[in-house]
Design an enzyme around this catalytic site. Structure first.
Site: not given
Ligand SMILES: *Cc1c(COP(=O)(O)O)cnc(C)c1O
Length: 361
Positions: A173, A103, A197
């Protein structure tokens, strides 16, 4: 499990707390006497304004978000933030990114389209199985921010100590660890998390941004991509993801009701310990991450044989433990045990894997 539900170890979208789903069900046809479902409601109505206001307030309470930070609910998932962050924060056109897995790599690729990216540290040499030492990074004075992915969902590594940014803005993030442990918001300039998540339905990101980072000199940037647009309009410049905000709001309330993020962290540590203790004594299954950087949320593990991994995925699925296949980019197995995964689910899966190992000696 009630309703014939399974223990769902998916990396996202993932499990939600059962009491929250039941509340949503109960309010489905007629939300609190409004005569309509939240899905059918004008986002400009009084009743919906209350829903979004409560969601923001409960999130602020949970995380202790200081008044000089804005909370924004934006569409486009976490992925759009890979672009919005450099577009809005790169004043000098330069940022330091730490590469710790899939990511952060994606974020780096997008930021490079906007400005200069300095990879300050990387764990690529060992296939992203650890967090590099970031206590003394080489950070140019005119760097706009330092960027981390605080929990790598695919590689299963987590930051337990934030990098030393030497006074520069930290951007994180938190998608796959949002609200899994207490967080000192003042350590960051910007925190963001895709909610599917650890919180709610897909299609939305929560952005927590320090007010002084919101710029008003970006007229040439498409209006929807400016943080200012969302901040000035209470996340309602256009129709927001009303449904996701409603569901997330319920999860925020639920987390408050069970004792907040300290309590959540305690439970998450207990759950993860059960799984890692099992991996550490197993002869068949091995964790892939160095112990000190292991994620409490996403646990990648392997048998060492792709066929055996596939057999484990099939056997666990048949027994009611779903989505244990590792991400297609790394293979192996992965158990995602977010906030809403009950401890019983982890205990039951570990028991099942122990039995599987005994029967496949
Ligand atoms: C799933 C995830 C993303 C992307 O998320 P979307 O909502 O599908 O764009 C970005 N960063 C991390 C750490 C993730 O687990």
């Amino acid at each position: 499990m009630k309703y014939g539900r399974v223990f769902n170890f998916s990396a996202g979208p993932a499990m939600m707390p059962e009491p929250v789903l039941e509340e949503i069900r109960d309010e489905m046809m007629n939300y609190r006497g409004s005569g309509m479902c939240v899905m059918e409601m004008s986002h400009r109505s009084k009743v919906y304004q209350q829903i979004i206001d409560d969601a923001e307030k409960d999130l602020r309470d949970l995380m202790g978000i200081p008044d000089n930070y804005k909370v924004l609910f934006i569409q486009g998932g976490a992925t759009l933030q890979f672009s919005m962050i450099p577009m809005n924060l790169m004043k000098n056109g330069k940022a330091v990114y730490i590469e710790t897995g899939a990511w952060s790599k994606k974020a780096i690729a997008e930021a490079k389209k906007v400005g200069e990216v300095i990879v300050g540290a990387s764990s690529k040499d060992k296939n992203y199985t650890y967090i590099p030492d970031c206590s003394n990074l080489d950070i140019p004075e005119d760097t706009d921010y330092v960027y981390i992915c605080e929990n790598e969902t695919i590689h299963g590594v987590t930051w337990n100590k934030l990098p030393n940014t030497k006074g520069h803005v930290l951007v994180s993030d938190q998608s796959s660890m949002f609200l899994s442990r207490p967080c000192n918001v003042s350590d960051y300039g910007l925190i963001y998390a895709g909610v599917q998540k650890n919180v709610g339905p897909a299609g939305m990101v929560v952005v927590i941004i320090r007010e002084d980072l919101i710029r008003d000199d970006l007229e040439n940037l498409p209006i929807y991509l400016q943080y200012k647009t969302h901040a000035d309009n209470g996340s309602m410049y256009n129709t927001p993801n009303c449904w996701a905000i409603y569901c997330c709001g319920k999860v925020f309330k639920y987390l408050k009701s069970i004792g907040g993020l300290k309590e959540m962290e305690k439970i998450n540590k207990e759950k993860a310990k059960i799984f890692y203790d099992f991996l550490d004594q197993s002869k068949m299954f091995k964790g892939t991450v160095v112990p000190q950087d292991r994620s409490l949320m996403n646990i990648p593990f392997v048998t060492g044989s792709a066929e055996l991994d596939a057999e484990v995925v099939a056997a666990t699925k048949a027994a009611g433990y779903d989505n244990l296949k590792g991400h297609k980019s790394v293979g192996g197995l992965r158990a995602s045990i977010y906030n809403a995964m009950p401890k019983e689910g982890v205990v039951a899966l570990v028991d099942f894997l122990k039995k599987f190992e005994a029967e496949h000696k």
